[in-house]
Design a protein around this motif. Structure first.
Motif, PDB file in Angstrom:
ATOM      1  N   LEU A  26       0.833  -1.197   0.000  1.00  0.00           N
ATOM      2  CA  LEU A  26       0.000   0.000   0.000  1.00  0.00           C
ATOM      3  C   LEU A  26       0.874   1.257   0.000  1.00  0.00           C
ATOM      4  CD1 LEU A  26      -2.901   1.018   0.105  1.00  0.00           C
ATOM      5  CD2 LEU A  26      -2.742   1.012   2.579  1.00  0.00           C
ATOM      6  N   VAL A  27       1.942   1.205   0.798  1.00  0.00           N
ATOM      7  CA  VAL A  27       2.858   2.349   0.852  1.00  0.00           C
ATOM      8  C   VAL A  27       3.457   2.592  -0.529  1.00  0.00           C
ATOM      9  CG1 VAL A  27       4.929   3.274   1.922  1.00  0.00           C
ATOM     10  CG2 VAL A  27       3.430   1.794   3.245  1.00  0.00           C
ATOM     11  N   LEU A  30       0.748   3.910  -2.958  1.00  0.00           N
ATOM     12  CA  LEU A  30       0.413   5.311  -2.674  1.00  0.00           C
ATOM     13  C   LEU A  30       1.553   6.232  -3.101  1.00  0.00           C
ATOM     14  CD1 LEU A  30      -1.310   5.185   0.825  1.00  0.00           C
ATOM     15  CD2 LEU A  30      -2.342   5.782  -1.350  1.00  0.00           C
ATOM     16  N   ALA A  31       2.791   5.768  -2.868  1.00  0.00           N
ATOM     17  CA  ALA A  31       3.934   6.602  -3.246  1.00  0.00           C
ATOM     18  C   ALA A  31       3.915   6.867  -4.747  1.00  0.00           C
ATOM     19  CB  ALA A  31       5.237   5.925  -2.835  1.00  0.00           C
ATOM     20  N   PHE A  34       0.786   9.251  -5.488  1.00  0.00           N
ATOM     21  CA  PHE A  34       1.041  10.616  -5.014  1.00  0.00           C
ATOM     22  C   PHE A  34       2.161  11.253  -5.821  1.00  0.00           C
ATOM     23  CE2 PHE A  34      -0.614   9.556  -0.504  1.00  0.00           C
ATOM     24  CZ  PHE A  34      -1.902   9.769  -0.937  1.00  0.00           C
TER      25      PHE A  34
END
Lengths: 222, 204
Positions: A26-27, A30-31, A34
């Protein structure tokens, strides 16, 4: 074949579950998302931000060449940069040539350097021959409020106007006003020396380059 | 998940009963630093409000996917993204304001109010609740900033949002716009808020 047995599959999914990279999916996702958004924002706005910065310099330029109340009749500002070759690298100074009725009225050099709390960026106005300072303006600084940030005050900056640049300027304490001396701000000697150092370096490094032939002009402004 | 506050309760709590500045003592760095004028204070409140709302909504949407040991990373990542967007927007459309606020806009990333709301509310409750919570907390933060900026600007410069409101004879109390003025005003307003709270709870 061992992988096909139930325990093999279990081992494999357990390995997957405990794998830090898989846990962080997820990190990572999202990175990426974003990051893409920020790239889009940057692409859309960076031109405008650069323009704001340039406009800020342009607004200040007449005040760095002429005294208050005076001014040219038909001012033209040419923007460009000077390449100063040093031993191993080439330095670039953004410069503006100010013309009045087609005749040179002066030069404005943008220079930066270290102050007490951070870097200081300033605009230095010179006469057409480049040997006398006409004015100085601090664009960016992060000096101590109440002490070092007095470098932005006109009272202090006005000392620079009219100083000749043949000899490097000196920082003095105690309010002397001999030519070539800049009185340090009480409690902010390092900030004062920082500004004078930037001015001296900009003057000595651009010496001999302040002729239209040596400047890579980028565009005509105003 | 029983007994968690409803959206309306979250909204109301943020404004005064759980005001981020006067009750939770969070986000004090911008509270002290940018309240020397009404305009920077309002801009800061709006910036924090935008970031808080976006971060709360996103965190609430992905709350079921969060892993306990990775949640703070995700909060920070989300907050930093929106702060960067606000920072660039200000530099592009309100250049002078962006210079006035300086490093305090990027510093919203470490503003405890936002990470606290992500942890307390958004990572546990629905999107509606998280959004109501964000709006309530932002209003509370804005209220605190504006109240401090109001006192400081009017006493320090005799002006409000750049307009002269006190007669020219007013001797500007310069200390009010300098850092000590922030502590003085904050302390006095805090005492006032606490005093009102005591009086009200004593009567009921």
């Amino acid at each position: 074949m061992a992988l096909a047995t139930p325990s093999g599959i279990e081992n494999r999914s357990a390995w997957l579950r405990d794998n830090p990279l898989f846990q962080a999916w997820l990190v990572l996702m999202l990175a990426i998302v974003f990051g893409t958004c920020l790239a889009a924002v940057h692409v859309n706005l960076s031109g405008r931000i650069a323009e704001n910065k340039l406009n800020e310099s342009l607004e200040r330029i007449p005040g760095l060449i002429w005294n208050e109340g005076e001014g040219g009749t038909s001012v033209d500002i040419l923007s460009g940069r000077i390449a100063v070759k040093q031993k191993e690298r080439t330095l670039y100074y953004p410069v503006f040539q100010v013309m009045d009725e087609g005749k040179p009225a002066g030069w404005v050099i943008k220079a930066a350097g270290q102050g007490y709390a951070g870097s200081i960026e300033l605009l230095l106005g010179l006469n057409p021959a480049g040997d006398t300072i006409r004015g100085l303006f601090i664009l960016e600084q992060s000096e101590t409020p109440g002490l070092g940030n007095k470098i932005t005050f006109p009272d202090w900056l006005n000392q620079f106007a009219g100083q000749e640049t043949v000899e490097p300027l000196r920082v003095v304490k105690g309010g002397q006003t001999t030519p070539g001396a800049i009185d340090a701000i009480t409690g902010a000697t390092i900030s004062s020396k920082g500004v004078v150092g930037i001015v001296n370096r900009a003057v000595s490094e651009t010496k001999g380059h302040l002729t239209p032939g040596q400047i890579e002009f980028s565009e005509r402004l105003q | 998940m029983a007994n968690l506050p409803t959206p309306f309760e979250r909204f109301v709590q943020g404004i005064l009963p759980e005001n981020p500045v006067y009750r939770q003592f969070l986000g004090l760095c911008p509270t002290l630093a940018v309240t020397n004028g009404l305009k920077p204070a309002l801009t800061m409140a709006l910036a924090v409000g935008f970031v808080l709302l976006c971060a709360n909504v996103i965190i609430s949407l992905i709350r079921n996917l969060l892993k306990p040991h990775l949640r703070i990373v995700i909060f920070t990542l989300t907050i930093a993204t929106f702060v960067t967007i606000v920072d660039r927007m200000l530099a592009a459309y309100m250049y002078q304001m962006s210079k006035t606020l300086g490093p305090y806009i990027p510093l919203i990333i470490v503003n405890c109010i936002i990470i606290c709301r992500c942890e307390v509310c958004a990572s546990r409750q629905s999107v509606t609740t998280a959004a109501a919570d964000a709006v309530g907390q932002s209003l509370g933060f804005g209220l605190a900033l504006v109240s401090i900026a109001f006192v400081r600007e009017i006493l320090g410069t005799g002006m409000l949002a750049g307009y002269q409101v006190l007669p020219d004879a007013w001797p500007d109390w310069v200390i009010m716009v300098l850092p000590p003025g922030a502590f003085l005003t904050f302390g006095l307003l805090m005492a006032l808020v606490n005093w009102i709270g005591t009086v009200r709870s004593g009567k009921t």
